[in-house]
Design a protein around this motif. Structure first.
Motif, PDB file in Angstrom:
ATOM      1  N   ASP A 125     -22.127  28.009  -2.617  1.00  0.00           N
ATOM      2  CA  ASP A 125     -21.569  27.767  -1.279  1.00  0.00           C
ATOM      3  C   ASP A 125     -20.934  26.386  -1.205  1.00  0.00           C
ATOM      4  OD1 ASP A 125     -22.347  30.229  -0.195  1.00  0.00           O
ATOM      5  OD2 ASP A 125     -24.290  29.466   0.467  1.00  0.00           O
ATOM      6  N   ILE A 126     -21.660  25.383  -1.684  1.00  0.00           N
ATOM      7  CA  ILE A 126     -21.165  24.011  -1.653  1.00  0.00           C
ATOM      8  C   ILE A 126     -19.885  23.883  -2.481  1.00  0.00           C
ATOM      9  CG2 ILE A 126     -21.685  21.613  -2.225  1.00  0.00           C
ATOM     10  CD1 ILE A 126     -23.312  22.702   0.106  1.00  0.00           C
ATOM     11  N   GLN A 127     -19.853  24.553  -3.639  1.00  0.00           N
ATOM     12  CA  GLN A 127     -18.670  24.514  -4.491  1.00  0.00           C
ATOM     13  C   GLN A 127     -17.472  25.158  -3.801  1.00  0.00           C
ATOM     14  OE1 GLN A 127     -20.137  26.312  -8.114  1.00  0.00           O
ATOM     15  NE2 GLN A 127     -20.410  24.316  -9.091  1.00  0.00           N
ATOM     16  N   ARG A 128     -17.703  26.274  -3.115  1.00  0.00           N
ATOM     17  CA  ARG A 128     -16.598  26.935  -2.411  1.00  0.00           C
ATOM     18  C   ARG A 128     -15.977  26.017  -1.362  1.00  0.00           C
ATOM     19  NH1 ARG A 128     -20.311  31.390  -2.230  1.00  0.00           N
ATOM     20  NH2 ARG A 128     -19.800  32.948  -3.816  1.00  0.00           N
ATOM     21  N   VAL A 129     -16.846  25.327  -0.605  1.00  0.00           N
ATOM     22  CA  VAL A 129     -16.348  24.414   0.430  1.00  0.00           C
ATOM     23  C   VAL A 129     -15.600  23.246  -0.212  1.00  0.00           C
ATOM     24  CG1 VAL A 129     -16.995  22.894   2.328  1.00  0.00           C
ATOM     25  CG2 VAL A 129     -18.177  25.071   2.035  1.00  0.00           C
ATOM     26  N   ALA A 130     -16.122  22.735  -1.312  1.00  0.00           N
ATOM     27  CA  ALA A 130     -15.473  21.617  -2.002  1.00  0.00           C
ATOM     28  C   ALA A 130     -14.108  22.024  -2.547  1.00  0.00           C
ATOM     29  CB  ALA A 130     -16.365  21.105  -3.130  1.00  0.00           C
ATOM     30  N   TYR A 131     -14.020  23.195  -3.156  1.00  0.00           N
ATOM     31  CA  TYR A 131     -12.736  23.679  -3.654  1.00  0.00           C
ATOM     32  C   TYR A 131     -11.749  23.880  -2.500  1.00  0.00           C
ATOM     33  CZ  TYR A 131     -14.298  24.463  -8.466  1.00  0.00           C
ATOM     34  OH  TYR A 131     -14.747  24.277  -9.757  1.00  0.00           O
ATOM     35  N   PHE A 132     -12.243  24.363  -1.377  1.00  0.00           N
ATOM     36  CA  PHE A 132     -11.408  24.562  -0.193  1.00  0.00           C
ATOM     37  C   PHE A 132     -10.824  23.224   0.271  1.00  0.00           C
ATOM     38  CE2 PHE A 132     -11.278  24.305   4.469  1.00  0.00           C
ATOM     39  CZ  PHE A 132     -10.374  25.312   4.777  1.00  0.00           C
ATOM     40  N   ALA A 133     -11.680  22.195   0.369  1.00  0.00           N
ATOM     41  CA  ALA A 133     -11.224  20.868   0.802  1.00  0.00           C
ATOM     42  C   ALA A 133     -10.180  20.305  -0.146  1.00  0.00           C
ATOM     43  CB  ALA A 133     -12.408  19.915   0.924  1.00  0.00           C
ATOM     44  N   GLU A 134     -10.361  20.534  -1.442  1.00  0.00           N
ATOM     45  CA  GLU A 134      -9.397  20.062  -2.438  1.00  0.00           C
ATOM     46  C   GLU A 134      -8.098  20.858  -2.352  1.00  0.00           C
ATOM     47  OE1 GLU A 134      -7.839  17.863  -5.621  1.00  0.00           O
ATOM     48  OE2 GLU A 134      -9.700  17.519  -4.520  1.00  0.00           O
ATOM     49  N   ALA A 135      -8.208  22.170  -2.258  1.00  0.00           N
ATOM     50  CA  ALA A 135      -7.027  23.041  -2.290  1.00  0.00           C
ATOM     51  C   ALA A 135      -6.113  22.806  -1.095  1.00  0.00           C
ATOM     52  CB  ALA A 135      -7.462  24.503  -2.340  1.00  0.00           C
ATOM     53  N   TYR A 136      -6.680  22.495   0.058  1.00  0.00           N
ATOM     54  CA  TYR A 136      -5.873  22.305   1.267  1.00  0.00           C
ATOM     55  C   TYR A 136      -5.626  20.829   1.590  1.00  0.00           C
ATOM     56  CZ  TYR A 136      -5.868  27.283   2.081  1.00  0.00           C
ATOM     57  OH  TYR A 136      -5.653  28.635   1.954  1.00  0.00           O
ATOM     58  N   GLY A 137      -5.768  19.979   0.588  1.00  0.00           N
ATOM     59  CA  GLY A 137      -5.331  18.594   0.726  1.00  0.00           C
ATOM     60  C   GLY A 137      -6.300  17.657   1.411  1.00  0.00           C
ATOM     61  N   GLY A 138      -7.513  18.121   1.693  1.00  0.00           N
ATOM     62  CA  GLY A 138      -8.461  17.281   2.407  1.00  0.00           C
ATOM     63  C   GLY A 138      -8.894  16.050   1.636  1.00  0.00           C
ATOM     64  N   MET A 139      -9.123  16.212   0.335  1.00  0.00           N
ATOM     65  CA  MET A 139      -9.543  15.083  -0.495  1.00  0.00           C
ATOM     66  C   MET A 139      -8.428  14.046  -0.598  1.00  0.00           C
ATOM     67  SD  MET A 139     -12.648  15.948  -1.498  1.00  0.00           S
ATOM     68  CE  MET A 139     -13.030  15.121  -3.035  1.00  0.00           C
ATOM     69  N   THR A 140      -7.220  14.522  -0.844  1.00  0.00           N
ATOM     70  CA  THR A 140      -6.076  13.618  -0.944  1.00  0.00           C
ATOM     71  C   THR A 140      -5.856  12.875   0.370  1.00  0.00           C
ATOM     72  OG1 THR A 140      -5.012  15.001  -2.607  1.00  0.00           O
ATOM     73  CG2 THR A 140      -3.590  13.496  -1.373  1.00  0.00           C
ATOM     74  N   TYR A 141      -5.924  13.613   1.475  1.00  0.00           N
ATOM     75  CA  TYR A 141      -5.705  13.005   2.789  1.00  0.00           C
ATOM     76  C   TYR A 141      -6.752  11.935   3.074  1.00  0.00           C
ATOM     77  CZ  TYR A 141      -5.083  12.583   7.837  1.00  0.00           C
ATOM     78  OH  TYR A 141      -4.862  12.093   9.111  1.00  0.00           O
ATOM     79  N   ALA A 142      -8.015  12.219   2.766  1.00  0.00           N
ATOM     80  CA  ALA A 142      -9.076  11.249   3.013  1.00  0.00           C
ATOM     81  C   ALA A 142      -8.864   9.995   2.174  1.00  0.00           C
ATOM     82  CB  ALA A 142     -10.441  11.876   2.715  1.00  0.00           C
ATOM     83  N   ARG A 143      -8.464  10.173   0.926  1.00  0.00           N
ATOM     84  CA  ARG A 143      -8.193   9.005   0.078  1.00  0.00           C
ATOM     85  C   ARG A 143      -7.038   8.179   0.642  1.00  0.00           C
ATOM     86  NH1 ARG A 143      -8.338  12.976  -4.170  1.00  0.00           N
ATOM     87  NH2 ARG A 143     -10.433  13.143  -5.044  1.00  0.00           N
ATOM     88  N   GLN A 144      -6.006   8.851   1.138  1.00  0.00           N
ATOM     89  CA  GLN A 144      -4.872   8.141   1.726  1.00  0.00           C
ATOM     90  C   GLN A 144      -5.315   7.307   2.926  1.00  0.00           C
ATOM     91  OE1 GLN A 144      -1.924  11.062   2.717  1.00  0.00           O
ATOM     92  NE2 GLN A 144      -1.435  11.531   0.584  1.00  0.00           N
ATOM     93  N   ARG A 145      -6.122   7.903   3.805  1.00  0.00           N
ATOM     94  CA  ARG A 145      -6.586   7.163   4.977  1.00  0.00           C
ATOM     95  C   ARG A 145      -7.458   5.981   4.563  1.00  0.00           C
ATOM     96  NH1 ARG A 145      -6.101   9.201  10.087  1.00  0.00           N
ATOM     97  NH2 ARG A 145      -6.425   6.973  10.518  1.00  0.00           N
ATOM     98  N   MET A 146      -8.307   6.187   3.568  1.00  0.00           N
ATOM     99  CA  MET A 146      -9.154   5.109   3.060  1.00  0.00           C
ATOM    100  C   MET A 146      -8.309   3.972   2.503  1.00  0.00           C
ATOM    101  SD  MET A 146     -11.953   5.327  -0.039  1.00  0.00           S
ATOM    102  CE  MET A 146     -10.662   5.634  -1.266  1.00  0.00           C
ATOM    103  N   GLU A 147      -7.312   4.311   1.703  1.00  0.00           N
ATOM    104  CA  GLU A 147      -6.450   3.289   1.104  1.00  0.00           C
ATOM    105  C   GLU A 147      -5.653   2.540   2.165  1.00  0.00           C
ATOM    106  OE1 GLU A 147      -4.141   5.571  -1.606  1.00  0.00           O
ATOM    107  OE2 GLU A 147      -5.814   5.918  -2.990  1.00  0.00           O
ATOM    108  N   ALA A 148      -5.211   3.257   3.207  1.00  0.00           N
ATOM    109  CA  ALA A 148      -4.458   2.610   4.282  1.00  0.00           C
ATOM    110  C   ALA A 148      -5.331   1.608   5.033  1.00  0.00           C
ATOM    111  CB  ALA A 148      -3.915   3.668   5.243  1.00  0.00           C
ATOM    112  N   LEU A 149      -6.578   1.967   5.291  1.00  0.00           N
ATOM    113  CA  LEU A 149      -7.505   1.063   5.983  1.00  0.00           C
ATOM    114  C   LEU A 149      -7.815  -0.156   5.117  1.00  0.00           C
ATOM    115  CD1 LEU A 149      -9.781   3.840   7.442  1.00  0.00           C
ATOM    116  CD2 LEU A 149      -8.618   2.106   8.828  1.00  0.00           C
ATOM    117  N   ALA A 150      -8.004   0.063   3.822  1.00  0.00           N
ATOM    118  CA  ALA A 150      -8.248  -1.060   2.908  1.00  0.00           C
ATOM    119  C   ALA A 150      -7.038  -1.985   2.872  1.00  0.00           C
ATOM    120  CB  ALA A 150      -8.562  -0.527   1.504  1.00  0.00           C
ATOM    121  N   HIS A 151      -5.847  -1.409   2.886  1.00  0.00           N
ATOM    122  CA  HIS A 151      -4.616  -2.209   2.903  1.00  0.00           C
ATOM    123  C   HIS A 151      -4.555  -3.072   4.163  1.00  0.00           C
ATOM    124  CE1 HIS A 151      -0.436  -3.341   2.455  1.00  0.00           C
ATOM    125  NE2 HIS A 151      -0.138  -2.768   3.594  1.00  0.00           N
TER     126      HIS A 151
END
Length: 335
Positions: free
Chosen positions: A279-305
């Motif tokens: 179940d956890i893997q399915r949710v993780a793959y979903f977050a990756e497939a629909y750009g959630g991981m990338t988006y979160a990293r972008q927001r994190m990098e913007a705040l650090a900037h």
């Protein structure tokens, strides 16, 4: 999908916490003595628990922030040490109480206080730490420091309760998520940088800027923690937040952009009381497939900037570089 933002390249050198601590290494040792003395008590049981707490050595990021910010803003004073001790007393109290609420048995690789002395002693010890912090500030009339940290504790409680409420209904949107992490995590980090500035200067603009820098850093810090929940490798997610039905930024974004049928499928998994590793893997793959991981990293990098940009307005110094390095360390750390 959003267009990927670009930011100035970060240093490729490896940043260690020891390197960041170097400009205030002697001051950190003095803080340790100050912190230990602040917990002295004539009650044997309390003293025993306090000595055990001192053995649970964390990274001391919050006192480090107080000391480095003070160094940047004019210089470390006696008020700086008191502020650092107050921060650590209040932070330690919240961790002790959190372990009781969560029924946690381990803290920093050791048994938690509630696991050894049971909940009643743990709660009372947390109250003792809070009272020692309050008295430390009042005895020296550090009213602005006390106000800043008391407000942070209020916000931490409100953020925790808001997350509990929203997790029950699974209706956390991105704005609510940022409100929660601003209150739960960023508020205390922002209070650290504000208190460091308060101990070194009376310039309201500098104090305000350091508070803003701490807020940006705290938000980036929490997003990094939330990314850990999906594992360094998306195929090996940890899933602690998912098991507790906490929606964090990677999943919030993916749910927003995914087709309705996919969204319903994932929410059915999240609502389950007991989730399997699959179940956890399915949710993780979903977050990756629909750009959630990338988006979160972008927001994190913007705040650090944004945090770095505030620091770069100040003249070059070892304290400024250490704080910039701490921002980079926050978003690149692996645990």
């Amino acid at each position: 999908m959003p267009v990927r933002a670009t930011f100035p390249a970060q240093s490729t050198r490896t940043i260690s916490l020891k390197d960041i601590q170097r400009p205030v290494a002697d001051e950190l040792k003095r803080f340790q003595r100050y912190f230990r003395d602040a917990m002295r008590t004539s009650v044997p049981l309390l003293d025993h628990v306090a000595r055990y707490l001192l053995r649970q050595k964390g990274k001391r990021i919050r006192p480090l922030l107080v000391l480095l910010t003070a160094r940047l803003c004019g210089g470390i004073t006696e008020a700086t040490y008191r502020a650092a001790a107050l921060v650590e007393l209040l932070h330690s109290a919240t961790l002790v109480h959190d372990d009781v609420v969560d029924g946690a048995e381990r803290r920093r690789g050791m048994f938690s206080i509630n696991a050894i002395w049971k909940n009643k002693v743990a709660v009372l010890f947390g109250d003792f730490l809070l009272s020692r912090g309050l008295l430390l500030a009042l005895e020296h009339r550090d009213y602005e420091t006390l106000h800043a940290l008391s407000d942070a504790v209020r916000r931490m409680s409100e953020g925790e309760l808001l997350q509990i409420e929203k997790s029950r209904h699974l209706d956390i949107d991105e704005a609510t998520y940022f409100r929660i992490i601003s209150d739960k995590t960023a508020s205390l980090i922002a209070a650290c940088t504000k208190c460091g500035a308060l101990s070194a200067t009376d310039d309201p603009q500098v104090i305000h800027e350091m508070h803003r820098m701490g807020e940006k850093l705290g938000l980036a810090f929490q997003i990094r923690d939330d990314l850990f929940d999906y594992g360094e490798d998306v195929g090996k997610p940890i899933g602690i937040d998912l098991k507790e039905k906490k929606l964090t930024l990677p999943l919030i974004y993916a749910l927003r952009v995914a087709p309705a049928s996919e969204r319903r499928r994932i929410l059915r998994i999240v609502r389950k009381k007991k989730k399997t590793r699959e179940d956890i893997q399915r949710v993780a793959y979903f977050a990756e497939a629909y750009g959630g991981m990338t988006y979160a990293r972008q927001r994190m990098e913007a705040l650090a900037h944004e945090a770095r940009a505030i620091l770069e307005r100040y003249p070059p110094s070892d304290a400024r570089q250490a704080l910039i390095d701490l921002v980079d360390y926050t978003v690149t750390r692996t645990r």
